[in-house]
Every structure is written in structure tokens, then in C-alpha cells.
Design a protein around this motif. Structure first.
Motif, mmCIF file in Angstrom:
data_model
loop_
_atom_site.group_PDB
_atom_site.id
_atom_site.type_symbol
_atom_site.label_atom_id
_atom_site.label_comp_id
_atom_site.label_asym_id
_atom_site.label_seq_id
_atom_site.Cartn_x
_atom_site.Cartn_y
_atom_site.Cartn_z
ATOM 1 N N LEU A 53 0.794 -1.431 -0.054
ATOM 2 C CA LEU A 53 0.029 0.109 0.041
ATOM 3 C C LEU A 53 0.950 1.354 0.181
ATOM 4 O O LEU A 53 0.465 2.256 -0.763
ATOM 5 C CB LEU A 53 -1.099 0.021 1.185
ATOM 6 N N GLY A 54 1.817 1.182 0.815
ATOM 7 C CA GLY A 54 2.814 2.458 0.738
ATOM 8 C C GLY A 54 3.580 2.524 -0.471
ATOM 9 O O GLY A 54 3.641 3.519 -1.070
ATOM 10 N N VAL A 55 4.232 1.403 -1.297
ATOM 11 C CA VAL A 55 4.686 1.454 -2.300
ATOM 12 C C VAL A 55 3.710 2.067 -3.821
ATOM 13 O O VAL A 55 3.916 2.786 -4.407
ATOM 14 C CB VAL A 55 5.041 -0.026 -2.828
ATOM 15 N N LEU A 56 2.375 1.334 -3.695
ATOM 16 C CA LEU A 56 1.268 2.116 -4.616
ATOM 17 C C LEU A 56 1.125 3.615 -4.209
ATOM 18 O O LEU A 56 0.888 4.409 -5.180
ATOM 19 C CB LEU A 56 0.238 1.129 -4.489
ATOM 20 N N THR A 57 0.845 3.815 -3.210
ATOM 21 C CA THR A 57 0.865 5.294 -2.916
ATOM 22 C C THR A 57 1.765 6.201 -3.217
ATOM 23 O O THR A 57 1.771 6.975 -3.701
ATOM 24 C CB THR A 57 0.761 5.658 -1.200
ATOM 25 N N ARG A 58 3.053 5.759 -3.041
ATOM 26 C CA ARG A 58 4.265 6.618 -3.171
ATOM 27 C C ARG A 58 4.166 6.376 -4.753
ATOM 28 O O ARG A 58 4.706 7.542 -5.563
ATOM 29 C CB ARG A 58 5.559 5.841 -2.843
ATOM 30 N N TRP A 59 4.084 5.476 -5.720
ATOM 31 C CA TRP A 59 4.005 5.347 -7.037
ATOM 32 C C TRP A 59 2.881 6.611 -7.727
ATOM 33 O O TRP A 59 3.174 7.135 -8.503
ATOM 34 C CB TRP A 59 3.632 3.999 -7.602
ATOM 35 N N GLN A 60 1.726 6.386 -6.801
ATOM 36 C CA GLN A 60 0.879 7.490 -7.488
ATOM 37 C C GLN A 60 1.216 8.971 -7.072
ATOM 38 O O GLN A 60 1.037 9.902 -8.002
ATOM 39 C CB GLN A 60 -0.393 7.464 -6.773
#
Length: 167
Positions: A53-60
Motif C-alpha cells: 500500500l505504501g509502494v502504490l501510494t508513493r507510485w501515485q
């Protein structure tokens, strides 16, 4: 029938990664059942569950890095959000929650907030914005602003427990 099976066709890389991700999540959830009694092992598993979830948020948020040429807004906001989460959740941990709550809060800090923030990207973006030959020092401004606001957000969010107690 108009449908035919695609036998012999290789799956795409995206399909393989999606299958791997789903199987990893299932195995992590199953390990929560297996390691119910060990808070330390539960914390590791929860951290691994929160990490994507942190990785996907950072990617966005990285999509906003090109809004300002001299200031990567996406990395800045990801790191500040991570500081805010770490400060506020750490403040709740300092309030002596129960053991189950402590495991989840520590896992959110290390899993979600830990993968949301990044030092490596910050250093790369910092060095890309400094060039002494052409007297370009945007990186120093970026570093100062990032560190200053990181400290301010960390201090402010660290008071979350006190604010919650006053309500």
C-alpha cells in the motif's frame, strides 16, 4: 462456440506479477493464522501486508514530481505523509495501547510509512538539482525545505496523542 482457449501462448509479465502478488498476499494472510501467538512474527507479517500500500501510494504521488521543475512535489509529499504517520502513530504507541493494537500500529509505521518514504530517491533528486559549474543550487533549497517541513510535521503529528486526550 466463438471462444477458443489460448493454449501455447505465453502469459504476459504483468499477469505473472499479478499472480505472484495475489499468491504472496494469500500466503501472508495464512501466516497470520499460523503465527497467532507470536506478536513479533505477526508484526513482520502485518508490515509485509501494509508495504504494498505504501509502494502504490508513493507510485501515485510520483506523478507530481514534474509539476515544478526545481522541486519534486511527489517525493516531498510522500516523505511528509510518512513523517506525519510515523509521528502520530508513534505517539499513540507511547500511550501504551494493548498488545494487539501495538502490533498493528508498529506494522503500519514500518510497513506502510516505511515504504512510502524514501531516502534514496531524495538523495538522487537532491544531487540532480545541484550543479556548481552552472551555479544551480535548487537541490540545497529542496533539501532545506524537505528537512525543515519533515521536522515540523514530525513534531506536530507527534502530539496527536495529546490532542486526542484533550477531546
Amino acid at each position: 462456440g466463438g471462444q477458443s482457449l489460448m493454449l501455447g501462448k505465453k502469459p504476459s509479465v504483468r499477469a505473472l506479477f499479478t499472480a505472484f502478488f495475489v499468491l504472496s498476499m494469500i500466503s501472508l494472510m495464512m501466516s497470520l493464522i499460523i503465527w497467532q501467538e507470536s506478536p513479533q512474527q505477526q508484526m513482520i507479517v502485518y508490515s509485509l501486508l501494509f508495504s504494498p500500500l505504501g509502494v502504490l501510494t508513493r507510485w501515485q504521488l510520483d506523478k507530481y514530481n514534474n509539476v515544478l521543475a526545481s522541486f519534486p512535489l511527489g517525493t516531498f509529499s510522500a516523505n511528509l505523509l510518512s513523517c506525519a504517520l510515523s509521528g502520530s502513530l508513534g505517539s499513540f504507541i507511547a500511550g501504551n495501547p494493548g498488545s494487539e493494537e501495538r502490533v498493528v500500529l508498529q506494522s503500519l509505521i514500518s510497513g506502510f510509512a516505511g515504504t512510502l518514504s524514501t531516502l534514496a530517491t531524495f538523495i538522487v533528486q537532491l544531487s540532480d538539482r545541484i550543479d556548481p559549474i552552472i551555479l544551480r543550487y535548487d537541490g540545497l533549497v529542496y533539501a532545506f525545505v524537505m528537512i525543515f517541513w519533515g521536522i515540523m510535521v514530525g513534531f506536530a503529528s507527534g502530539q496527536a496523542k495529546n490532542w486526542a486526550d484533550d477531546l
